[in-house]
Design a protein around this motif. Sequence first.
Motif, PDB file in Angstrom:
ATOM      1  N   SER A  80      26.653  47.019  32.493  1.00 10.74           N
ATOM      2  CA  SER A  80      26.434  46.215  33.704  1.00 10.74           C
ATOM      3  C   SER A  80      24.946  45.992  33.929  1.00 10.74           C
ATOM      4  O   SER A  80      24.537  44.923  34.403  1.00 10.74           O
ATOM      5  N   ASP A  90      31.779  40.640  33.876  1.00  8.88           N
ATOM      6  CA  ASP A  90      31.694  42.101  33.891  1.00  8.88           C
ATOM      7  C   ASP A  90      33.046  42.682  34.279  1.00  8.88           C
ATOM      8  O   ASP A  90      33.382  42.752  35.458  1.00  8.88           O
ATOM      9  N   GLU A  91      33.816  43.065  33.289  1.00 11.84           N
ATOM     10  CA  GLU A  91      35.159  43.616  33.489  1.00 11.84           C
ATOM     11  C   GLU A  91      35.959  42.802  34.505  1.00 11.84           C
ATOM     12  O   GLU A  91      36.473  43.346  35.489  1.00 11.84           O
TER      13      GLU A  91
HETATM   14 MG   LIG Z   1      29.713  48.520  34.519  1.00 13.15          MG
END
Ligand SMILES: [Mg+2]
Length: 252
Positions: free
Chosen positions: A60, A159-160
């Motif tokens: 991240s 991000d995910e």
């Molecule tokens: Mg992360």
Amino acid sequence: MATDIHGPVSTVEGPAATPAVRVEGLTRAFDGRPVIDRLDLTLRPGEFTALLGRSGCGKSTLLRVLAGLDRDISGTVLVPKRRAVAFQAPRLMPWKRVWRNVLLGLDGRPDRALAERALNEVGLGHRSGAWPKTLSGGEAQRASLARALVREPDLLLLDEPFGALDALTRIKAQRLVAELWQRRGCAVLLVTHDVDEALLLADRALVMRDGVIAYETPVGLDRPRAVGDPGFGPLRSRLLTELGVDEPAASS
Ligand SMILES: [Mg+2]
Ligand SMILES: Nc1ncnc2c1ncn2[C@@H]1O[C@H](COP(=O)(O)OP(=O)(O)OP(=O)(O)O)[C@@H](O)[C@H]1O
């Protein structure tokens, strides 16, 4: 042609031959501890890349740098000017209707039709006037994707984005992202914990470890893909090994 946008992160626009992203010697430290440590990374225009790595390894952090949200870095970072990011949590403003959320932060006075085009693309045109709290988790995630798409990004950072979705909604969301990517042709960097997801979607899978891209592999499988396609298993085993996960022995 490169345009400097304050600090060491620069935006670049050029012919298709130039990379979409070029990162050289990137370092980001927190309290003197480097989380990213002289990392190099190149993404080609239109390439779909998956970024894997253990929790806390800095995925991240890297995405935030590429998004321009973190400038406290050293090294070289060249990214396209038009880029957009979608996070695991959709981050919709509860006091703004869905279409206004989609337009949030855009320059000028963009109109509702623009938001609705992006919402239609993610199958959410009918919820344009809804309040975010009335959306399901999957719908909120799609609204967040629409907010990214409306920026017409050359680089889409995810991000995910499917992390909080149930299994069925997640499969649908993965298919949607694959479709959008093929239609839009932008470079995508997808952070995921799911090796199968990486192999279903990406042209290339990266594993981040010790502050750098420690392993990468092309994913040369024909599309559309399914878990269990020939060639899937060995790639999965290798990536799991790189992630430090031992696969259970095959049952006889
Ligand atoms: Mg992360
Ligand atoms: N603003 C911050 N201040 C201090 N430490 C931070 C900050 N942001 C991240 N870190 C630390 O940097 C490391 C990497 O965090 P990051 O969020 O990038 O990990 P990640 O790979 O995305 O993990 P996950 O898979 O759990 O999301 C962690 O140890 C985290 O605690």
